[in-house]
Design an enzyme around this catalytic site. Structure first.
Site: not given
Ligand code: GLN
Length: 526
Positions: A374, A503, A505
């Site tokens: 992400c 993600h 995970e």
């Molecule tokens: N802050 C980033 C976004 O909002 C990444 C979010 C995250 O890593 N879950 O896109």
């Protein structure tokens, strides 16, 4: 179809002693016996969900397939059970009050006085029953500790359910061993039992969380003082891995006993596949996780990244490798050369960003296996834009809203939401499809062209910059169906450099690790 049975798991003495693990382990024992099991967790906070809480406040936020941002215990449930649970299974005080007040405004109480008792427990019961529909067994974990004012309505709901359905009450309680005494004390548990009885519940079992197994002397003390037969005190000792707890319970015939209480047929099961995953691996890899959420001390840190930790370790177990993780403060990067791989997890806000970018640069230039999750993907693009595309001071607009080269920018649909300060449950959330380009590393790893992964973000790789990034060597190997949002990137001439907007995970399970983590850990092996 069986009539649904209920198992209530209630905590005593103190919180944080592993109710989620106990709940998952019991659920697993029944699932192994081919019972249809579901899990509900009730949290006593007024937040509607965990999405607006910082990880150091409440642990990691878990994202469900249906887009819920909920309690991290759901990670344990899904990892143990290898099932997708709905966000509806996480009930909070906030949701209940919100619904009751909405009902009242809609005139649904037909002129009655709307009260704490019975209306709050009634709404709780309605929600639990909705989740339990169609299942043989519903395990309900009640958040907090017995004696808290805030979970009293949940206890009332549990009592009411138990009057109508076959149910069992478990009290998970802590047995401390003060160092100056060197002896395990049962008194706090005796008080917790008393407390529960005052609320009208007699626990069927005491799950004794302690450093060691509870001996006969301590069991007798509970038996005599609290009128609970010693065969109903189940040891839950400290152990090398949480995944061994179901086996610890099996040894004490816990499932057999529960089947008897719940009038269920007891079935023999084979745990050998599960046990195989618990064998000590011979190989070891060392991974540096570049982190931000460490400002309340190292002891709490791993909890903020619990599902990434579990995904790495479980992938390792699956291929016989022990994964050692060092959580490194992004603001204080030290020697990265000693690690076999570098991982940059998700995150929000500006803190630690430049350190993460430096770690990515190091991985890219030194052919070190790298996995970005992400924010980790967004920063891999920032790094590449700055150092390879020579777009000096390129950035994400989350970090620098005035950057000359906004290579990562807010998703168009998120702009309005932010302007109106609507932060709860408004990100791009939950399970979405990712289309994978053939003959890429991602395609080799997943073995197919279409996968479903879970997302939680507001920003994306700016479509205006994908062309220049590709020209200089980034391969976008995963994207949305319309190819607007880039969801996986990789580098060609690198051992393993993959970053994803989702993600993985959240879809990695103990017996079924996510392919991306498997690929990364394999690449880290010498
Ligand atoms: N802050 C980033 C976004 O909002 C990444 C979010 C995250 O890593 N879950 O896109």
């Amino acid at each position: 179809m069986l009539e649904t049975r209920y198992i209530f798991v209630i905590g005593g003495v103190l919180s944080g002693i592993g109710k989620g693990i106990v709940t998952s382990s019991i659920a697993k024992m029944f699932q192994k016996r081919n019972y249809k099991v579901t899990v509900v967790k009730i949290d006593p906070y007024i937040n509607i969900d965990a999405g607006t809480m910082r990880p150091t406040e409440h642990g990691e936020v878990w994202v469900t397939d249906d887009g819920g941002e909920i309690d991290e215990d759901f990670g344990h449930y899904e990892r143990f059970l290898d099932i997708n649970l709905s966000k509806k299974n996480n009930i909070t005080t906030g949701q209940i009050y919100f619904q009751v007040i909405k009902n009242e405004r809609a005139g649904k109480y037909l002129g009655k006085t709307v009260q704490f008792i019975p209306h709050i427990p009634e709404e709780t019961e309605r929600r639990i029953k909705e989740c339990a529909k169609g299942y043989d067994i519903c395990i309900v974990e009640i958040g907090g500790t017995i004696g808290d004012y805030e979970n009293i309505p949940f206890i009332f709901a549990a009592k009411s359910i138990s009057l109508k359905n076959r149910s069992v009450f478990l009290l998970l309680s802590y047995f401390p061993k003060p160092p100056h005494l060197g002896e395990v004390k049962s008194k706090p548990t005796q008080h917790a039992i008393k407390e529960l009885r005052q609320l009208g519940i007699h626990p069927d079992y005491i799950i004794a969380r302690a450093e060691e197994e509870i001996d006969e002397i301590r069991k007798q003390k509970i038996a005599i003082s609290s009128n609970i037969d010693s065969s109903r005190i189940i040891s839950d000792p400290d152990i090398d891995t949480i995944y061994r707890i179901p086996l610890v319970f099996e040894k004490q015939d816990f499932c057999k006993k529960l089947c008897k209480n719940l009038d269920l047929e007891y079935r023999d099961v084979d745990w050998s596949e599960w046990e195989k995953l618990l064998e000590s691996p011979k190989k070891q890899v060392n991974i540096a996780m570049i982190c931000k959420y460490i400002d309340i001390g190292n002891s709490k840190l791993p909890d903020s990244y619990v599902s990434v930790n579990e995904a790495l370790k479980n992938a390792g177990r699956y291929i016989g490798v022990n994964v050692n993780i060092d959580w490194i403060d992004a603001k204080d990067l030290k020697n990265l050369s000693k690690y076999d791989g570098i991982l940059v997890p998700g995150g929000f806000g500006i803190s630690g960003i430049e350190g993460k970018i430096n770690a990515i640069k190091y991985a890219r230039e030194n052919n070190k296996p790298f996995l970005g999750l992400c924010l980790g993907m967004q920063l891999a693009v920032v790094e590449f834009a700055r150092n390879v595309c020579k777009l000096e001071s390129a950035n994400s607009t989350e970090i620098d809203p005035d950057t000359k080269y906004p290579v990562v920018d807010i998703l168009p649909e998120q702009k309005e939401i932010i302007k109106n300060s609507k932060y709860g449950a408004t990100m791009r959330l939950g399970g979405q499809f990712v289309y994978i380009k053939s003959n890429t590393k991602a395609w080799n790893i997943y073995g197919k062209n279409k996968i479903k992964e879970r997302f939680r973000h507001r920003y994306e790789i700016n479509p205006d910059y994908t062309k220049i990034l590709e020209e200089k060597g980034i391969i976008f190997s995963g994207y949305t169906k319309d190819k607007r949002i880039m969801q996986i990137l990789e580098l060609k001439n690198h051992k393993f450099f993959i970053a994803v907007q989702f993600h993985p995970e959240f879809t990695s399970r103990f017996e079924n690790p996510n392919p991306l983590f498997l690929g990364f850990v394999k690449a880290c092996c010498p």
